[in-house]
Design a protein around this motif. Structure first.
Motif, mmCIF file in Angstrom:
data_model
loop_
_atom_site.group_PDB
_atom_site.id
_atom_site.type_symbol
_atom_site.label_atom_id
_atom_site.label_comp_id
_atom_site.label_asym_id
_atom_site.label_seq_id
_atom_site.Cartn_x
_atom_site.Cartn_y
_atom_site.Cartn_z
ATOM 1 N N GLU A 109 -7.345 -11.188 49.713
ATOM 2 C CA GLU A 109 -6.580 -12.069 48.840
ATOM 3 C C GLU A 109 -5.081 -11.734 48.906
ATOM 4 O O GLU A 109 -4.234 -12.628 48.947
ATOM 5 C CB GLU A 109 -7.076 -11.932 47.400
ATOM 6 N N LEU A 110 -4.782 -10.446 48.937
ATOM 7 C CA LEU A 110 -3.381 -10.030 49.055
ATOM 8 C C LEU A 110 -2.795 -10.562 50.363
ATOM 9 O O LEU A 110 -1.653 -10.995 50.437
ATOM 10 C CB LEU A 110 -3.280 -8.504 49.023
ATOM 11 N N HIS A 111 -3.615 -10.516 51.383
ATOM 12 C CA HIS A 111 -3.177 -11.029 52.675
ATOM 13 C C HIS A 111 -2.936 -12.543 52.609
ATOM 14 O O HIS A 111 -1.906 -13.048 53.035
ATOM 15 C CB HIS A 111 -4.247 -10.711 53.730
ATOM 16 N N ARG A 112 -3.868 -13.244 52.003
ATOM 17 C CA ARG A 112 -3.808 -14.709 51.974
ATOM 18 C C ARG A 112 -2.722 -15.212 51.020
ATOM 19 O O ARG A 112 -1.904 -16.053 51.371
ATOM 20 C CB ARG A 112 -5.178 -15.244 51.533
ATOM 21 N N VAL A 113 -2.730 -14.682 49.794
ATOM 22 C CA VAL A 113 -1.842 -15.210 48.761
ATOM 23 C C VAL A 113 -0.412 -14.703 48.927
ATOM 24 O O VAL A 113 0.541 -15.461 48.865
ATOM 25 C CB VAL A 113 -2.367 -14.854 47.348
ATOM 26 N N LYS A 114 -0.272 -13.413 49.168
ATOM 27 C CA LYS A 114 1.083 -12.834 49.246
ATOM 28 C C LYS A 114 1.577 -12.707 50.686
ATOM 29 O O LYS A 114 2.672 -12.205 50.914
ATOM 30 C CB LYS A 114 1.094 -11.437 48.604
ATOM 31 N N GLN A 115 0.722 -13.098 51.637
ATOM 32 C CA GLN A 115 1.089 -12.982 53.051
ATOM 33 C C GLN A 115 1.533 -11.564 53.447
ATOM 34 O O GLN A 115 2.472 -11.388 54.228
ATOM 35 C CB GLN A 115 2.176 -13.993 53.399
ATOM 36 N N ALA A 116 0.863 -10.589 52.851
ATOM 37 C CA ALA A 116 1.180 -9.199 53.193
ATOM 38 C C ALA A 116 0.632 -8.862 54.585
ATOM 39 O O ALA A 116 -0.379 -9.417 55.009
ATOM 40 C CB ALA A 116 0.566 -8.260 52.158
ATOM 41 N N THR A 117 1.307 -7.960 55.255
ATOM 42 C CA THR A 117 0.784 -7.377 56.495
ATOM 43 C C THR A 117 -0.241 -6.322 56.083
ATOM 44 O O THR A 117 0.032 -5.505 55.211
ATOM 45 C CB THR A 117 1.920 -6.690 57.291
ATOM 46 N N ILE A 118 -1.420 -6.364 56.692
ATOM 47 C CA ILE A 118 -2.452 -5.391 56.338
ATOM 48 C C ILE A 118 -2.813 -4.576 57.585
ATOM 49 O O ILE A 118 -3.115 -5.154 58.632
ATOM 50 C CB ILE A 118 -3.753 -6.085 55.849
ATOM 51 N N ILE A 119 -2.773 -3.262 57.464
ATOM 52 C CA ILE A 119 -3.248 -2.397 58.547
ATOM 53 C C ILE A 119 -4.342 -1.523 57.958
ATOM 54 O O ILE A 119 -4.089 -0.707 57.073
ATOM 55 C CB ILE A 119 -2.113 -1.539 59.133
ATOM 56 N N LEU A 120 -5.557 -1.768 58.390
ATOM 57 C CA LEU A 120 -6.723 -1.189 57.744
ATOM 58 C C LEU A 120 -7.571 -0.411 58.750
ATOM 59 O O LEU A 120 -7.983 -0.962 59.762
ATOM 60 C CB LEU A 120 -7.523 -2.340 57.119
ATOM 61 N N VAL A 121 -7.768 0.866 58.470
ATOM 62 C CA VAL A 121 -8.623 1.696 59.322
ATOM 63 C C VAL A 121 -10.047 1.628 58.799
ATOM 64 O O VAL A 121 -10.274 1.761 57.594
ATOM 65 C CB VAL A 121 -8.151 3.169 59.308
ATOM 66 N N THR A 122 -10.991 1.371 59.683
ATOM 67 C CA THR A 122 -12.384 1.313 59.238
ATOM 68 C C THR A 122 -13.342 1.678 60.367
ATOM 69 O O THR A 122 -13.052 1.475 61.541
ATOM 70 C CB THR A 122 -12.737 -0.086 58.697
ATOM 71 N N HIS A 123 -14.482 2.240 59.978
ATOM 72 C CA HIS A 123 -15.561 2.508 60.935
ATOM 73 C C HIS A 123 -16.590 1.387 60.935
ATOM 74 O O HIS A 123 -17.485 1.364 61.767
ATOM 75 C CB HIS A 123 -16.293 3.812 60.559
ATOM 76 N N GLU A 124 -16.458 0.475 59.964
ATOM 77 C CA GLU A 124 -17.516 -0.513 59.773
ATOM 78 C C GLU A 124 -17.182 -1.836 60.463
ATOM 79 O O GLU A 124 -16.209 -2.482 60.119
ATOM 80 C CB GLU A 124 -17.712 -0.762 58.277
ATOM 81 N N PRO A 125 -17.999 -2.246 61.437
ATOM 82 C CA PRO A 125 -17.719 -3.488 62.171
ATOM 83 C C PRO A 125 -17.571 -4.705 61.261
ATOM 84 O O PRO A 125 -16.700 -5.543 61.496
ATOM 85 C CB PRO A 125 -18.938 -3.636 63.090
ATOM 86 N N HIS A 126 -18.379 -4.800 60.183
ATOM 87 C CA HIS A 126 -18.290 -6.011 59.362
ATOM 88 C C HIS A 126 -16.985 -6.050 58.568
ATOM 89 O O HIS A 126 -16.505 -7.113 58.210
ATOM 90 C CB HIS A 126 -19.511 -6.148 58.436
ATOM 91 N N VAL A 127 -16.402 -4.872 58.332
ATOM 92 C CA VAL A 127 -15.093 -4.822 57.666
ATOM 93 C C VAL A 127 -14.006 -5.246 58.661
ATOM 94 O O VAL A 127 -13.149 -6.076 58.368
ATOM 95 C CB VAL A 127 -14.810 -3.407 57.115
#
Ligand SMILES: Nc1ncnc2c1ncn2[C@@H]1O[C@H](COP(=O)(O)OP(=O)(O)OP(=O)(O)O)[C@@H](O)[C@H]1O
Ligand SMILES: [Mg+2]
Length: 228
Positions: free
Chosen positions: A184-202
């Motif tokens: 939502e932060l990405h969509r509404v505020k157009q923030a850049t998101i850099i997210l580290v994850t091990h989970e493929p569905h994430v």
């Protein structure tokens, strides 16, 4: 825009050198949602810490809107972090002697917002902690603490959100909730998101998946969400 050029990180220990990042070149346009994945020890957290200015590289540059953050001093970095970055790290860095709402208000005050109390209460409501305002971190579950740290990260309306395995320790319900909030932060505020994850569905929720291996970017692939 974030432009990373020839970024390296090496450590010297026990008489030999360990190369943690071996030359990263990466450009992330404003408002992109990027997932970073890859095996344990491949350098994901190190890369995120360098982008956040929490650690200094051995070589190379990191330009944030044209300014090389590797050349800034501690005060300049602190200012930049307060103004532009939101962090969600695995150990949440909550202040144990402050209640949930006090933790968020403190962050709000640091950014100089006009109504820190109201804004903090609204944000805690948004992450589903409206009935936990006066609990201390130790009185909250892991998922609740994670959501509290998310509310705190959002308080300054960051335009760059750095998240290191934000759903790592959570059950699927809480994990989905955190992910929805980030999306939502990405969509509404157009923030850049850099997210580290091990989970493929994430990772699949992002627009672009970077896979790291041995301190470099081994693949860089758009997802089916990249057109959005
Ligand atoms: N302070 C340090 N001293 C020595 N080696 C370090 C240090 N910090 C990180 N490393 C090494 O650098 C490599 C990359 O670490 P990093 O934490 O970036 O990996 P990661 O991809 O985030 O792994 P994980 O998925 O397990 O979180 C690892 O081999 C790690 O052991
Ligand atoms: Mg890590």
């Amino acid at each position: 825009m974030i432009e990373i050029q020839q970024l390296t990180k090496s450590l010297h220990g026990g008489g030999h050198r360990v190369d943690i990042l071996t030359g990263i070149d990466l450009t992330i346009p404003d408002g992109q949602f990027v997932a970073i994945t890859g095996p344990s020890g491949s350098g994901k957290t190190t890369l995120l810490s360098l982008i956040a200015g929490l650690d200094a590289p051995t070589g190379g540059s990191i330009l944030v809107d044209g300014e090389d953050i590797t050349k800034l001093n501690e005060d300049e970095l602190a200012l930049l972090r307060g103004r532009r970055f939101g962090f969600i790290f695995q150990n949440f860095h909550l202040i144990p002697t402050l209640t949930a709402i006090e933790n968020v208000i403190l962050a709000a005050e640091l950014t100089g917002t006009s109504s820190p109390h109201k804004q903090s209460e609204d944000l805690l409501g948004m992450v589903g902690l409206g009935d936990r305002l006066h609990h201390y971190p130790s009185q909250l579950s892991g998922g609740e603490q994670q959501r509290l740290s998310l509310a705190r990260a959002f308080v300054n309306e960051p335009d760059i959100v750095l998240a290191d395995e934000p759903t790592g320790n959570l059950d699927s319900k809480n994990s989905g909730r955190i992910l929805d909030l980030i999306a939502e932060l990405h969509r509404v505020k157009q923030a850049t998101i850099i997210l580290v994850t091990h989970e493929p569905h994430v990772a699949e929720r992002s627009q672009r998946i970077l896979t790291m291996a041995d301190g470099r970017i081994a693949s860089d692939t758009p997802t089916s969400a990249s057109g959005r």
